[in-house]
Design a protein around this motif. Structure first.
Motif, mmCIF file in Angstrom:
data_model
loop_
_atom_site.group_PDB
_atom_site.id
_atom_site.type_symbol
_atom_site.label_atom_id
_atom_site.label_comp_id
_atom_site.label_asym_id
_atom_site.label_seq_id
_atom_site.Cartn_x
_atom_site.Cartn_y
_atom_site.Cartn_z
ATOM 1 N N GLU A 72 0.417 -1.382 -0.168
ATOM 2 C CA GLU A 72 -0.084 0.092 0.117
ATOM 3 C C GLU A 72 0.717 1.331 -0.187
ATOM 4 O OE1 GLU A 72 -3.162 2.324 3.195
ATOM 5 O OE2 GLU A 72 -3.751 -0.339 2.382
ATOM 6 N N ARG A 73 1.593 1.551 0.963
ATOM 7 C CA ARG A 73 2.781 2.328 0.884
ATOM 8 C C ARG A 73 3.342 3.126 -0.097
ATOM 9 N NH1 ARG A 73 5.477 3.773 6.419
ATOM 10 N NH2 ARG A 73 6.703 2.110 5.754
ATOM 11 N N ALA A 74 4.123 1.513 -0.795
ATOM 12 C CA ALA A 74 4.738 1.699 -1.825
ATOM 13 C C ALA A 74 4.163 2.479 -3.582
ATOM 14 C CB ALA A 74 5.633 0.326 -2.241
ATOM 15 N N LYS A 75 3.348 1.535 -3.066
ATOM 16 C CA LYS A 75 2.093 1.807 -4.277
ATOM 17 C C LYS A 75 2.297 3.766 -4.224
ATOM 18 C CE LYS A 75 -2.648 0.603 -6.224
ATOM 19 N NZ LYS A 75 -3.122 1.706 -7.081
ATOM 20 N N ALA A 76 1.549 3.923 -3.636
ATOM 21 C CA ALA A 76 1.559 5.257 -3.603
ATOM 22 C C ALA A 76 2.564 6.236 -3.179
ATOM 23 C CB ALA A 76 1.352 6.019 -1.745
ATOM 24 N N VAL A 77 3.592 5.616 -3.235
ATOM 25 C CA VAL A 77 5.085 6.441 -3.579
ATOM 26 C C VAL A 77 4.803 6.048 -5.558
ATOM 27 C CG1 VAL A 77 7.324 6.313 -3.879
ATOM 28 C CG2 VAL A 77 6.432 5.552 -1.824
ATOM 29 N N VAL A 78 4.630 4.944 -5.825
ATOM 30 C CA VAL A 78 4.951 4.574 -7.614
ATOM 31 C C VAL A 78 3.450 5.718 -7.794
ATOM 32 C CG1 VAL A 78 3.800 3.216 -9.028
ATOM 33 C CG2 VAL A 78 5.405 2.282 -7.398
ATOM 34 N N ASP A 79 2.158 5.897 -7.496
ATOM 35 C CA ASP A 79 1.074 6.403 -8.191
ATOM 36 C C ASP A 79 1.440 7.369 -7.705
ATOM 37 O OD1 ASP A 79 -0.212 4.393 -8.460
ATOM 38 O OD2 ASP A 79 -1.547 4.181 -7.300
ATOM 39 N N ALA A 80 2.053 8.468 -7.104
ATOM 40 C CA ALA A 80 2.518 9.963 -6.733
ATOM 41 C C ALA A 80 3.183 10.555 -8.473
ATOM 42 C CB ALA A 80 2.917 10.174 -5.725
ATOM 43 N N ASN A 81 4.540 9.112 -8.441
ATOM 44 C CA ASN A 81 5.259 9.435 -9.383
ATOM 45 C C ASN A 81 5.058 9.607 -10.955
ATOM 46 O OD1 ASN A 81 7.383 10.593 -7.868
ATOM 47 N ND2 ASN A 81 7.148 8.912 -6.772
ATOM 48 N N VAL A 82 4.195 7.941 -11.051
ATOM 49 C CA VAL A 82 3.930 7.391 -12.349
ATOM 50 C C VAL A 82 2.952 6.889 -12.010
ATOM 51 C CG1 VAL A 82 4.344 5.462 -14.076
ATOM 52 C CG2 VAL A 82 6.076 6.099 -12.436
ATOM 53 N N PRO A 83 1.436 8.121 -12.362
ATOM 54 C CA PRO A 83 -0.049 7.901 -12.371
ATOM 55 C C PRO A 83 -0.539 7.042 -12.979
ATOM 56 C CG PRO A 83 0.290 9.963 -12.353
ATOM 57 C CD PRO A 83 1.584 9.332 -12.512
ATOM 58 N N GLY A 84 -0.683 5.859 -13.084
ATOM 59 C CA GLY A 84 -1.664 5.150 -13.668
ATOM 60 C C GLY A 84 -0.863 3.834 -14.144
ATOM 61 N N MET A 92 12.246 10.494 -12.889
ATOM 62 C CA MET A 92 10.442 9.646 -11.917
ATOM 63 C C MET A 92 11.086 8.356 -11.329
ATOM 64 S SD MET A 92 8.190 9.230 -15.595
ATOM 65 C CE MET A 92 6.583 10.051 -14.702
ATOM 66 N N ILE A 93 12.503 7.888 -11.598
ATOM 67 C CA ILE A 93 12.948 7.090 -11.191
ATOM 68 C C ILE A 93 14.063 7.352 -9.315
ATOM 69 C CG2 ILE A 93 15.439 5.456 -11.253
ATOM 70 C CD1 ILE A 93 13.448 4.113 -12.977
ATOM 71 N N ALA A 94 14.177 8.483 -9.377
ATOM 72 C CA ALA A 94 14.699 8.831 -8.647
ATOM 73 C C ALA A 94 13.643 9.045 -6.905
ATOM 74 C CB ALA A 94 15.759 10.434 -8.745
ATOM 75 N N ALA A 95 12.947 9.841 -8.246
ATOM 76 C CA ALA A 95 11.898 9.957 -7.156
ATOM 77 C C ALA A 95 10.987 9.107 -6.116
ATOM 78 C CB ALA A 95 10.777 10.817 -8.290
ATOM 79 N N ILE A 96 11.011 8.375 -6.819
ATOM 80 C CA ILE A 96 10.417 6.793 -6.672
ATOM 81 C C ILE A 96 11.529 6.123 -5.937
ATOM 82 C CG2 ILE A 96 9.594 4.849 -7.086
ATOM 83 C CD1 ILE A 96 8.559 5.032 -10.455
ATOM 84 N N ALA A 97 12.722 6.213 -5.568
ATOM 85 C CA ALA A 97 13.528 5.676 -5.610
ATOM 86 C C ALA A 97 13.845 5.898 -3.758
ATOM 87 C CB ALA A 97 15.285 5.707 -5.402
ATOM 88 N N SER A 98 13.429 7.382 -3.761
ATOM 89 C CA SER A 98 13.501 8.141 -2.834
ATOM 90 C C SER A 98 12.264 8.543 -2.101
ATOM 91 C CB SER A 98 13.518 9.512 -3.157
ATOM 92 O OG SER A 98 13.122 10.855 -1.974
ATOM 93 N N GLY A 99 11.231 7.649 -2.553
ATOM 94 C CA GLY A 99 9.904 8.077 -1.605
ATOM 95 C C GLY A 99 9.754 6.914 -0.947
#
Length: 111
Positions: A57-69, A99-106
């Motif tokens: 759930e928490r990782a999904k939120a990170v992904v959705d914030a950076n790569v929606p859908g 996007m990769i950096a933002a997901i990694a950071s999140g």
């Protein structure tokens, strides 16, 4: 399995009685659900398969914030076993280094 059955039959044949052992969690082995979720999320990185990220759930939120859908993408079934870093070269620029950096950071912040 066969060795377990064999050992059990030896015990029964020899007249030995199996002693019941109650397995109860101890303070060292018991783990609250929240703590387990934090550890699971900490194990998720930018190198984790996309399906694993989307299952948390928490990782999904990170992904959705950076790569929606991402789960709605027509190729999701083909890419879900790959990491975002593996998918990036095939994305035609849709998945950027930022996007990769933002997901990694999140994901790192989840731990």
């Amino acid at each position: 399995m066969k060795s377990t059955l064999f050992a059990a039959s030896l015990l029964l044949a020899s007249g030995a009685h199996a002693q019941e052992v109650e397995m109860t969690p101890t303070a060292e082995t018991a783990q609250p659900a929240e703590e387990a979720a934090v550890e699971a999320a900490a194990a998720l990185t930018i190198d984790s398969p996309i399906a694993d990220l989307m299952a948390d759930e928490r990782a999904k939120a990170v992904v959705d914030a950076n790569v929606p859908g991402v789960e709605l993408h027509p190729a999701y079934d083909q890419i879900k076993g790959m990491s975002f870093k593996e998918v990036q070269p095939f994305s035609g620029g849709a998945i950027t280094d930022e996007m990769i950096a933002a997901i990694a950071s999140g994901l790192a912040e989840l731990s």
